[in-house]
Design a protein around this motif. Structure first.
Motif, mmCIF file in Angstrom:
data_model
loop_
_atom_site.group_PDB
_atom_site.id
_atom_site.type_symbol
_atom_site.label_atom_id
_atom_site.label_comp_id
_atom_site.label_asym_id
_atom_site.label_seq_id
_atom_site.Cartn_x
_atom_site.Cartn_y
_atom_site.Cartn_z
ATOM 1 N N ILE A 16 -155.700 -46.749 22.296
ATOM 2 C CA ILE A 16 -155.535 -46.101 23.595
ATOM 3 C C ILE A 16 -156.858 -46.130 24.348
ATOM 4 O O ILE A 16 -157.909 -45.760 23.793
ATOM 5 C CB ILE A 16 -155.059 -44.637 23.436
ATOM 6 C CG1 ILE A 16 -153.677 -44.590 22.765
ATOM 7 C CG2 ILE A 16 -155.011 -43.924 24.781
ATOM 8 C CD1 ILE A 16 -153.190 -43.182 22.452
ATOM 9 N N ASP A 17 -156.811 -46.587 25.596
ATOM 10 C CA ASP A 17 -157.975 -46.579 26.485
ATOM 11 C C ASP A 17 -159.162 -47.326 25.889
ATOM 12 O O ASP A 17 -160.316 -46.901 25.995
ATOM 13 C CB ASP A 17 -158.372 -45.142 26.821
ATOM 14 C CG ASP A 17 -159.079 -45.034 28.174
ATOM 15 O OD1 ASP A 17 -159.038 -46.011 28.947
ATOM 16 O OD2 ASP A 17 -159.665 -43.970 28.452
ATOM 17 N N ASP A 34 -149.382 -38.787 22.202
ATOM 18 C CA ASP A 34 -150.121 -40.048 22.243
ATOM 19 C C ASP A 34 -149.605 -40.938 23.370
ATOM 20 O O ASP A 34 -150.387 -41.630 24.036
ATOM 21 C CB ASP A 34 -150.001 -40.774 20.901
ATOM 22 C CG ASP A 34 -150.633 -39.987 19.771
ATOM 23 O OD1 ASP A 34 -151.832 -39.679 19.854
ATOM 24 O OD2 ASP A 34 -149.907 -39.670 18.809
ATOM 25 N N ALA A 45 -151.787 -42.450 26.444
ATOM 26 C CA ALA A 45 -151.801 -43.882 26.741
ATOM 27 C C ALA A 45 -151.359 -44.154 28.172
ATOM 28 O O ALA A 45 -151.939 -45.001 28.874
ATOM 29 C CB ALA A 45 -150.904 -44.625 25.758
ATOM 30 N N VAL A 54 -148.287 -50.046 28.106
ATOM 31 C CA VAL A 54 -148.265 -49.296 26.857
ATOM 32 C C VAL A 54 -147.206 -49.969 25.983
ATOM 33 O O VAL A 54 -146.024 -49.995 26.343
ATOM 34 C CB VAL A 54 -147.922 -47.814 27.071
ATOM 35 C CG1 VAL A 54 -147.889 -47.082 25.724
ATOM 36 C CG2 VAL A 54 -148.921 -47.163 28.021
ATOM 37 N N ASN A 69 -152.525 -50.784 25.915
ATOM 38 C CA ASN A 69 -152.500 -49.687 24.953
ATOM 39 C C ASN A 69 -151.370 -49.931 23.963
ATOM 40 O O ASN A 69 -150.328 -50.493 24.335
ATOM 41 C CB ASN A 69 -152.272 -48.352 25.658
ATOM 42 C CG ASN A 69 -153.265 -48.102 26.769
ATOM 43 O OD1 ASN A 69 -154.349 -47.586 26.545
ATOM 44 N ND2 ASN A 69 -152.917 -48.489 28.000
ATOM 45 N N VAL A 98 -149.081 -47.871 20.990
ATOM 46 C CA VAL A 98 -148.722 -46.646 20.272
ATOM 47 C C VAL A 98 -147.581 -46.992 19.323
ATOM 48 O O VAL A 98 -146.441 -47.215 19.748
ATOM 49 C CB VAL A 98 -148.307 -45.521 21.234
ATOM 50 C CG1 VAL A 98 -147.949 -44.270 20.441
ATOM 51 C CG2 VAL A 98 -149.421 -45.216 22.232
#
Length: 493
Positions: free
Chosen positions: A20-21, A54, A58, A179, A208, A210
């Motif tokens: 993330i990021d 999360d 994201a 994402v 990103n 997840v």
């Protein structure tokens, strides 16, 4: 098992984190999921699963990054995609081993098809970006094509890298931020892909990842008000759930879903050429492809000849350890899919279809693993369950017909419309039949795979298109500016 992939990811801390990021971070929940080697039915790794929190982090990162990425130059985005493409090719063996381990693809197939085809999607996105006109003029109007925004990408387990690149490539080319939620059943190649993105120099928040399941992460991504578009490849059931979750925020939903693709053998077809290639296509990736042509529609007068040829073709398959160079077909990817295949074979027998190859259980000498026997039914009625429902495994149905009109009716006679094949010596006749089939793609006489060809479904096979220019445009909004006046036109001042 080759432990190097798992140990590499574990030692780098990837199995315990989401991306993330621009950073690998520990997810906010405690849930974990085992990665099962389908050839042994044993766990080989455990990954941390993300949560709705999360997803929110994201999406926030992607929203911040969109402000700059969406207005970056096409040249800079193309250079980034070029680095991604090069890194996939440099790490092709790592990807192939990961795919073979996580979902059972024969290593030769992973090397020759799964990984190179995935890299092609990035190359095509890069090339299309370099030549695409984001602004065109029509009289005094400017027609602008702009990135739609933050995109949630949900990918399946059957082509784990290929489906990621088919979405990420065009989304980034369009100027979107993303994402990604890969399948938790085959996550290793996705983690390797996130490493590629990081090493290619992707700006923080643009990409990103997840990991997580559908009810938690997929639902949160679909419903999030700051996600502008969802693209899902999966079952029709999953696509419906995503669309329902996305509806309140009126986001765009692109769906590449199920299929029950026909392979229509015309009366003049060269059976010696058409039938073996059709068997190979149906059983490609052990039948775990949404566009697999698992209904072979054949002239009734030539059914016995077709039966002989399909048996000869199936006899060449080598089902076994996916890490063996001699194996052509490994196991199906997971226990649920193994059970589904067994159930549908039982239904086919109960329905009265004639079993001429394969059947229930594992192949001989294979006592464990999710191995299925390559199975062929003949004299299948078009309304039988095995002719109507997606099985997603190595099961082929031979369906006889008496006229070409009846054959076309059979081809169109399911709720799906994703892929289709037509075989015939008279190209004009084959083209005419192809035009009558309600399907997003039709292949005449087994042409080479073309990553520029738009791919997507009619009916319950989905909405929207992937691959090629159409795949890029799926991630764009259209803006008309009236009174713009073409700068190249003479001034009226």
């Amino acid at each position: 098992m080759n432990p190097s992939i798992v140990e590499r990811l574990r030692s780098a801390g990837r199995l315990d984190r989401v991306f993330i990021d621009g950073e690998w971070v520990v997810p906010q929940g405690q849930a974990r999921s085992s990665v099962i080697d389908p050839s042994t039915e044993e766990p080989v790794a455990e990954i941390a699963l993300g949560t709705a929190q999360d997803v929110a982090a994201a999406v926030a990162a992607a929203r911040r990054a969109f402000a700059t990425w969406s207005v970056s130059s096409a040249q800079s985005r193309a250079l980034l995609l070029d680095r991604v493409h090069s890194l996939i090719l440099e790490r092709a063996e790592l990807f192939a081993q990961a795919i073979s381990l996580e979902m059972g693809a024969a290593i030769g197939f992973a090397r020759s098809t799964q990984v190179p085809s995935a890299a092609q999607h990035i190359r095509v996105a890069r090339d299309n970006l370099a030549s695409y006109s984001f602004v065109t003029h029509r009289g005094d109007m400017a027609i602008m094509r702009e990135a739609i925004g933050v995109c949630g990408l949900i990918t399946p387990w059957n082509w784990p890298l290929y489906q990621i690149t088919a979405k990420v490539g065009p989304a980034l080319a369009a100027g979107c931020t993303v994402v990604l939620k890969p399948s938790e059943l085959s996550p290793l190649s996705a983690l390797l892909f996130a490493e590629v993105m990081q090493d290619a120099g992707i700006p923080p928040g643009v990409f990103n990842l997840v990991s997580g399941n559908g009810p938690e992460v997929g639902a949160a991504l679909s419903a999030h008000p700051d996600v502008d578009m969802i693209s899902i490849t999966g079952s029709t059931r999953a696509g419906v759930l995503v669309a329902q979750a996305a509806a309140p925020t009126v986001k765009r939903v692109a769906q590449e879903l199920g299929g029950k693709s026909p392979n229509l053998i015309l009366p003049d077809a060269d059976l010696a050429r058409a039938v073996p290639a059709g068997v190979a296509a149906a059983f490609r990736n052990v039948g775990q492809s949404c566009s697999a042509p698992t209904r072979m529609i054949v002239p009734r007068a030539r059914l016995q000849e077709v039966e002989r040829i399909v048996l000869e073709a199936a006899a060449s398959f080598v089902v076994g350890d996916p890490r063996s160079e001699q194996t052509t077909h490994g196991p199906v990817a997971n226990r649920a899919q193994f059970n589904r295949v067994q159930e549908m074979i039982s239904i086919g027998i109960a329905e009265g279809a004639r079993l001429i190859c394969g059947g229930l259980g594992r192949p001989e000498a294979l006592s464990r693993g999710f191995y299925c026997r390559p199975t062929i039914f003949t004299a299948v009625h078009p309304q039988m369950q095995i002719a109507q429902e997606e099985i997603f495994g190595p099961v082929l149905a031979l369906i006889p017909y008496d006229s070409v009109d009846e054959a076309v009716e059979i081809a169109n006679g399911t709720v799906y419309g994703l892929g289709a094949h037509v075989q015939g010596e008279d190209l004009g006749a084959a083209r005419a039949v192809a035009a009558r089939i309600r399907s997003g793609q039709v292949h005449i006489n087994y042409p080479a795979w073309n990553p520029h060809a738009p791919f997507g479904g009619y009916k319950r096979s989905g909405n929207g298109r992937e691959y090629g220019i159409e795949g890029l445009e799926e991630y764009l909004e259209t803006k008309a500016i009236l009174g713009f006046q073409d700068a190249s036109a003479p001034s009226t001042d």
